[in-house]
Write a protein that holds these residues in place. Sequence first.
Motif, PDB file in Angstrom:
ATOM      1  N   TYR A 136       0.797  -1.230   0.000  1.00 46.44           N
ATOM      2  CA  TYR A 136       0.000   0.000   0.000  1.00 46.44           C
ATOM      3  C   TYR A 136       0.833   1.286   0.000  1.00 46.44           C
ATOM      4  N   ARG A 137       2.120   1.180   0.310  1.00 46.61           N
ATOM      5  CA  ARG A 137       3.032   2.329   0.301  1.00 46.61           C
ATOM      6  C   ARG A 137       2.445   3.555   1.028  1.00 46.61           C
ATOM      7  N   PRO A 138       2.013   3.386   2.275  1.00 47.27           N
ATOM      8  CA  PRO A 138       1.427   4.529   2.992  1.00 47.27           C
ATOM      9  C   PRO A 138       2.453   5.628   3.220  1.00 47.27           C
ATOM     10  N   ARG A 139       1.987   6.844   3.169  1.00 44.91           N
ATOM     11  CA  ARG A 139       2.842   7.995   3.468  1.00 44.91           C
ATOM     12  C   ARG A 139       2.705   8.284   4.955  1.00 44.91           C
ATOM     13  N   VAL A 140       3.778   8.128   5.694  1.00 44.10           N
ATOM     14  CA  VAL A 140       3.753   8.319   7.145  1.00 44.10           C
ATOM     15  C   VAL A 140       4.538   9.574   7.488  1.00 44.10           C
ATOM     16  N   ILE A 141       3.882  10.490   8.194  1.00 42.98           N
ATOM     17  CA  ILE A 141       4.477  11.776   8.553  1.00 42.98           C
ATOM     18  C   ILE A 141       4.527  11.903  10.073  1.00 42.98           C
ATOM     19  N   GLY A 142       5.641  12.406  10.593  1.00 47.16           N
ATOM     20  CA  GLY A 142       5.732  12.768  12.011  1.00 47.16           C
ATOM     21  C   GLY A 142       5.867  11.611  12.981  1.00 47.16           C
ATOM     22  N   ARG A 143       6.433  10.495  12.566  1.00 39.18           N
ATOM     23  CA  ARG A 143       6.608   9.367  13.497  1.00 39.18           C
ATOM     24  C   ARG A 143       7.396   9.783  14.738  1.00 39.18           C
ATOM     25  N   LYS A 144       8.318  10.733  14.565  1.00 41.15           N
ATOM     26  CA  LYS A 144       9.142  11.181  15.695  1.00 41.15           C
ATOM     27  C   LYS A 144       8.316  11.908  16.751  1.00 41.15           C
ATOM     28  N   ASN A 145       7.089  12.312  16.408  1.00 37.49           N
ATOM     29  CA  ASN A 145       6.237  13.007  17.377  1.00 37.49           C
ATOM     30  C   ASN A 145       5.617  12.074  18.412  1.00 37.49           C
ATOM     31  N   VAL A 146       5.687  10.773  18.177  1.00 32.70           N
ATOM     32  CA  VAL A 146       5.129   9.807  19.133  1.00 32.70           C
ATOM     33  C   VAL A 146       6.194   9.488  20.173  1.00 32.70           C
ATOM     34  N   PHE A 161     -12.862   1.139   8.612  1.00 32.94           N
ATOM     35  CA  PHE A 161     -12.445   0.028   9.469  1.00 32.94           C
ATOM     36  C   PHE A 161     -10.930  -0.130   9.454  1.00 32.94           C
ATOM     37  N   ILE A 162     -10.304   0.143   8.310  1.00 31.14           N
ATOM     38  CA  ILE A 162      -8.863  -0.060   8.160  1.00 31.14           C
ATOM     39  C   ILE A 162      -8.057   0.864   9.067  1.00 31.14           C
ATOM     40  N   ASP A 163      -8.673   1.939   9.573  1.00 29.13           N
ATOM     41  CA  ASP A 163      -7.971   2.877  10.463  1.00 29.13           C
ATOM     42  C   ASP A 163      -7.358   2.155  11.660  1.00 29.13           C
ATOM     43  N   SER A 164      -8.113   1.206  12.221  1.00 25.89           N
ATOM     44  CA  SER A 164      -7.669   0.507  13.428  1.00 25.89           C
ATOM     45  C   SER A 164      -6.545  -0.491  13.157  1.00 25.89           C
ATOM     46  N   ILE A 165      -6.256  -0.720  11.893  1.00 28.79           N
ATOM     47  CA  ILE A 165      -5.127  -1.565  11.526  1.00 28.79           C
ATOM     48  C   ILE A 165      -3.921  -0.703  11.166  1.00 28.79           C
ATOM     49  N   LEU A 166      -4.173   0.384  10.460  1.00 34.09           N
ATOM     50  CA  LEU A 166      -3.086   1.265  10.033  1.00 34.09           C
ATOM     51  C   LEU A 166      -2.361   1.912  11.207  1.00 34.09           C
ATOM     52  N   ILE A 167      -3.117   2.414  12.182  1.00 35.54           N
ATOM     53  CA  ILE A 167      -2.474   3.133  13.290  1.00 35.54           C
ATOM     54  C   ILE A 167      -1.494   2.241  14.042  1.00 35.54           C
ATOM     55  N   PRO A 168      -1.890   1.031  14.487  1.00 33.98           N
ATOM     56  CA  PRO A 168      -0.910   0.175  15.175  1.00 33.98           C
ATOM     57  C   PRO A 168       0.274  -0.220  14.294  1.00 33.98           C
ATOM     58  N   LEU A 169       0.030  -0.437  12.993  1.00 32.75           N
ATOM     59  CA  LEU A 169       1.114  -0.877  12.119  1.00 32.75           C
ATOM     60  C   LEU A 169       2.094   0.250  11.797  1.00 32.75           C
ATOM     61  N   MET A 170       1.612   1.476  11.695  1.00 30.88           N
ATOM     62  CA  MET A 170       2.472   2.598  11.320  1.00 30.88           C
ATOM     63  C   MET A 170       3.062   3.332  12.522  1.00 30.88           C
ATOM     64  N   SER A 171       2.535   3.089  13.707  1.00 32.96           N
ATOM     65  CA  SER A 171       3.075   3.737  14.904  1.00 32.96           C
ATOM     66  C   SER A 171       4.461   3.194  15.220  1.00 32.96           C
ATOM     67  N   PRO A 172       5.376   4.039  15.712  1.00 29.79           N
ATOM     68  CA  PRO A 172       6.721   3.563  16.051  1.00 29.79           C
ATOM     69  C   PRO A 172       6.773   2.755  17.349  1.00 29.79           C
ATOM     70  N   ARG A 173       5.658   2.671  18.060  1.00 29.43           N
ATOM     71  CA  ARG A 173       5.639   1.865  19.287  1.00 29.43           C
ATOM     72  C   ARG A 173       4.334   1.091  19.375  1.00 29.43           C
ATOM     73  N   ARG A 174       4.298   0.122  20.260  1.00 40.11           N
ATOM     74  CA  ARG A 174       3.121  -0.721  20.426  1.00 40.11           C
ATOM     75  C   ARG A 174       1.918   0.118  20.834  1.00 40.11           C
ATOM     76  N   VAL A 175       0.794  -0.137  20.193  1.00 42.17           N
ATOM     77  CA  VAL A 175      -0.434   0.609  20.451  1.00 42.17           C
ATOM     78  C   VAL A 175      -1.550  -0.364  20.814  1.00 42.17           C
ATOM     79  N   GLN A 176      -2.366   0.001  21.789  1.00 41.70           N
ATOM     80  CA  GLN A 176      -3.555  -0.763  22.128  1.00 41.70           C
ATOM     81  C   GLN A 176      -4.788   0.118  21.952  1.00 41.70           C
ATOM     82  N   PHE A 177      -5.925  -0.515  21.716  1.00 34.01           N
ATOM     83  CA  PHE A 177      -7.170   0.227  21.569  1.00 34.01           C
ATOM     84  C   PHE A 177      -8.329  -0.691  21.878  1.00 34.01           C
ATOM     85  N   LEU A 178      -9.497  -0.111  22.087  1.00 29.99           N
ATOM     86  CA  LEU A 178     -10.691  -0.882  22.388  1.00 29.99           C
ATOM     87  C   LEU A 178     -11.387  -1.304  21.101  1.00 29.99           C
ATOM     88  N   ALA A 179     -11.951  -2.496  21.114  1.00 27.43           N
ATOM     89  CA  ALA A 179     -12.713  -3.007  19.977  1.00 27.43           C
ATOM     90  C   ALA A 179     -13.953  -3.708  20.509  1.00 27.43           C
TER      91      ALA A 179
END
Length: 252
Positions: free
Chosen positions: A35-45, A60-78
């Motif tokens: 998918y070649r996502p454009r990721v901006i500002g990873r250093k801000n996390v 729906f794909i938002d909840s997959i993209l955020i954990p995969l593109m974040s520079p650290r482990r992310v949890q969320f409610l589902a």
Amino acid sequence: MTIHEPDDGPAPVQRPGLTYYLGRWIMAPIAKIVYRPRVIGRKNVPRHGKVILASNHQSFIDSILIPLMSPRRVQFLAKSHYFEGTGLKGRISRSFFTAIGAVGVRRGAGQAAQEALEQSRRIIDTGAAFALYPEGTRSLDGRLYKGRTGVGWLALTTGAKVVPVGLIGTDEMQPVGAKFPRVRRVTVAFGEPLDLAHYGPPESGRARRQATDEIMAAIHALTGQELAGTYNEAPPANPVERVKRVLHPERL
């Protein structure tokens, strides 16, 4: 990953196990290649400590993209039903949502909403990065809706910094009703962390509202979406519901 709540009170939040890390190691490289996502500002996390990733929500794909593109482990409610299925389909669903860092919770208004916030608070208090959608649910028309003050309450209660997240193009990547994502290039933008403590204590409705409004303004700056100016919710079903919304305008 599960959260167990025995009769004598909530148990400590458990850390994700091998399934989560295998999922991240496998899915993230594949997603980046396909998918070649454009990721901006990873250093801000922030790489350590409590942090809330507050994002707009269009797919729906938002909840997959955020954990995969974040520079650290992310949890969320589902939704809890993703973890409660039986048979092969149920096992696949549980494994998948565990792999992307989801925590099952029963959704709803009133007490159910407050319990979900308490569950979120316990996760954040472990020092985790926690993702949520202040709008409450997906935007079906592409506009950015008014933020619910639960995110303000969480930030003021836990002392966590809030990183606004702007997702662009995910509604085209996987529109509502589509079972699988299309090959579309999307943008995931992480904004600068917000320290909201100066607004006051979490018990103050005004502090929660102001903190939430600053978060939504930061998300809007990243996405440029048209502002809806209202909450994203169905019209009141009856006169009683209309009165309740007038008397209790704050949304969790």
